[in-house]
Motif scaffolding. Structure first.
Motif, PDB file in Angstrom:
ATOM      1  N   PHE A 165       0.837  -1.204   0.000  1.00 15.08           N
ATOM      2  CA  PHE A 165       0.000   0.000   0.000  1.00 15.08           C
ATOM      3  C   PHE A 165       0.870   1.251   0.000  1.00 15.08           C
ATOM      4  CE2 PHE A 165      -2.853   3.054   2.346  1.00 15.08           C
ATOM      5  CZ  PHE A 165      -3.706   3.263   1.286  1.00 15.08           C
ATOM      6  N   ALA A 166       1.976   1.232   0.728  1.00 18.87           N
ATOM      7  CA  ALA A 166       2.893   2.381   0.727  1.00 18.87           C
ATOM      8  C   ALA A 166       3.377   2.667  -0.689  1.00 18.87           C
ATOM      9  CB  ALA A 166       4.075   2.110   1.648  1.00 18.87           C
ATOM     10  N   LYS A 167       3.754   1.631  -1.407  1.00 18.60           N
ATOM     11  CA  LYS A 167       4.253   1.822  -2.770  1.00 18.60           C
ATOM     12  C   LYS A 167       3.171   2.374  -3.691  1.00 18.60           C
ATOM     13  CE  LYS A 167       7.977  -1.577  -2.559  1.00 18.60           C
ATOM     14  NZ  LYS A 167       8.490  -2.895  -3.039  1.00 18.60           N
ATOM     15  N   GLU A 168       1.930   1.932  -3.500  1.00 17.84           N
ATOM     16  CA  GLU A 168       0.821   2.456  -4.298  1.00 17.84           C
ATOM     17  C   GLU A 168       0.640   3.956  -4.045  1.00 17.84           C
ATOM     18  OE1 GLU A 168      -0.952   1.138  -6.609  1.00 17.84           O
ATOM     19  OE2 GLU A 168      -0.722  -1.027  -6.396  1.00 17.84           O
ATOM     20  N   CYS A 169       0.708   4.341  -2.795  1.00 13.61           N
ATOM     21  CA  CYS A 169       0.555   5.756  -2.452  1.00 13.61           C
ATOM     22  C   CYS A 169       1.738   6.581  -2.963  1.00 13.61           C
ATOM     23  CB  CYS A 169       0.418   5.925  -0.939  1.00 13.61           C
ATOM     24  SG  CYS A 169      -1.078   5.218  -0.230  1.00 13.61           S
ATOM     25  N   LEU A 170       2.940   6.080  -2.735  1.00 17.05           N
ATOM     26  CA  LEU A 170       4.139   6.806  -3.161  1.00 17.05           C
ATOM     27  C   LEU A 170       4.187   6.980  -4.672  1.00 17.05           C
ATOM     28  CD1 LEU A 170       6.644   5.028  -0.766  1.00 17.05           C
ATOM     29  CD2 LEU A 170       6.015   7.457  -0.677  1.00 17.05           C
ATOM     30  N   SER A 171       3.728   5.991  -5.402  1.00 15.78           N
ATOM     31  CA  SER A 171       3.742   6.087  -6.865  1.00 15.78           C
ATOM     32  C   SER A 171       2.802   7.173  -7.373  1.00 15.78           C
ATOM     33  CB  SER A 171       3.376   4.737  -7.492  1.00 15.78           C
ATOM     34  OG  SER A 171       1.995   4.443  -7.301  1.00 15.78           O
ATOM     35  N   ARG A 172       1.861   7.582  -6.524  1.00 13.44           N
ATOM     36  CA  ARG A 172       0.921   8.653  -6.874  1.00 13.44           C
ATOM     37  C   ARG A 172       1.327   9.989  -6.260  1.00 13.44           C
ATOM     38  NH1 ARG A 172      -1.496   3.782  -6.630  1.00 13.44           N
ATOM     39  NH2 ARG A 172      -3.262   3.327  -8.013  1.00 13.44           N
ATOM     40  N   GLY A 173       2.529  10.038  -5.667  1.00 11.10           N
ATOM     41  CA  GLY A 173       3.058  11.301  -5.173  1.00 11.10           C
ATOM     42  C   GLY A 173       2.816  11.604  -3.712  1.00 11.10           C
ATOM     43  N   ALA A 174       2.370  10.630  -2.925  1.00 10.24           N
ATOM     44  CA  ALA A 174       2.005  10.891  -1.539  1.00 10.24           C
ATOM     45  C   ALA A 174       3.218  11.096  -0.637  1.00 10.24           C
ATOM     46  CB  ALA A 174       1.176   9.742  -0.983  1.00 10.24           C
ATOM     47  N   TYR A 175       2.982  11.844   0.439  1.00 12.67           N
ATOM     48  CA  TYR A 175       3.851  11.846   1.608  1.00 12.67           C
ATOM     49  C   TYR A 175       3.188  10.928   2.636  1.00 12.67           C
ATOM     50  CZ  TYR A 175       6.206  15.948  -0.326  1.00 12.67           C
ATOM     51  OH  TYR A 175       6.906  16.797  -1.136  1.00 12.67           O
ATOM     52  N   LEU A 176       3.993  10.155   3.352  1.00  9.81           N
ATOM     53  CA  LEU A 176       3.448   9.239   4.339  1.00  9.81           C
ATOM     54  C   LEU A 176       3.824   9.732   5.732  1.00  9.81           C
ATOM     55  CD1 LEU A 176       4.223   5.770   2.698  1.00  9.81           C
ATOM     56  CD2 LEU A 176       2.353   7.372   2.247  1.00  9.81           C
ATOM     57  N   SER A 177       2.804   9.945   6.560  1.00  9.24           N
ATOM     58  CA  SER A 177       3.005  10.459   7.907  1.00  9.24           C
ATOM     59  C   SER A 177       2.819   9.337   8.920  1.00  9.24           C
ATOM     60  CB  SER A 177       2.016  11.593   8.182  1.00  9.24           C
ATOM     61  OG  SER A 177       2.269  12.177   9.445  1.00  9.24           O
TER      62      SER A 177
END
Length: 203
Positions: A126-138
């Motif tokens: 899920f982290a990779k899915e979010c990161l691939s869309r430009g997300a910052y993870l908090s």
């Protein structure tokens, strides 16, 4: 009437260093008499104050909201995404037990230029899915919990320039103080634990 959102904006305007975010929490959307009225007030607050830098936290919460409230929750989420894009604000997403659905809505609506997964709770995939869309993870104190190995694995694959840390006070207190009221004074414990997971040097 959204007194909490109004208070946050007024407090931010009072102190030079403070900024604010405004939104309907996902669990509140199904309880409202009028989503239209609430969104109009949120947009007015976001547009009128320079110190409102974020729209959020918004998103989906399938832990506290049952099937009967999820359609309104999703509609609220979609409208917050649109607002963040139109006003060029950072989107802050709350996601509890709704990873796939959050991604589905983001795919349909498109992501803003800046967006944050608040209190990230997913695994590496899920982290990779979010990161691939430009997300910052908090990340919050949950990374210190013994049963949070998948979360630590997600942290380990997150680029350093996409990592944020937060309290989520008064909840998610880091170990060894889990169970007590959380506060910003405990952030160093979370940061040290995160650095150990990632092999980062805090010196």
């Amino acid at each position: 009437d959204l007194p909490g959102a109004r208070w946050a904006v007024e407090a931010a305007a009072t102190y030079d260093a403070l900024v604010a975010g405004v939104a309907l929490h996902p669990n509140e959307a199904p309880r409202l008499a009028s989503l239209d009225d609430a969104m109009a007030e949120i947009e007015a607050l976001a547009a009128a104050h320079d110190r409102v830098r974020a729209v959020g936290e918004t998103g989906l919460d399938f832990f506290r909201t049952g099937e009967d409230g999820r359609a309104v929750q999703e509609e609220s989420f979609r409208r917050h995404i649109d607002l963040a894009k139109r006003l060029d604000k950072t989107l802050v997403i709350h996601d509890r037990d709704a990873h796939a659905e959050v991604l589905r809505v983001l795919e349909a609506e498109g992501v803003p230029d800046r967006w944050v997964m608040h209190c990230f709770s997913g695994d590496t995939a899920f982290a990779k899915e979010c990161l691939s869309r430009g997300a910052y993870l908090s990340f919050a104190g949950t990374v210190t919990f013994k049963n949070a190995a998948p979360l630590r694995e997600a942290l380990a694959v997150t680029p350093r320039d996409r990592v944020l840390v937060e309290t989520d006070a008064p909840y998610l207190t880091p170990a060894p103080h889990r169970g007590r009221t959380n506060g910003s004074y405990l952030v160093p414990l979370t940061v040290r634990a995160m650095a150990a997971v990632r092999g980062d040097d805090l010196g």
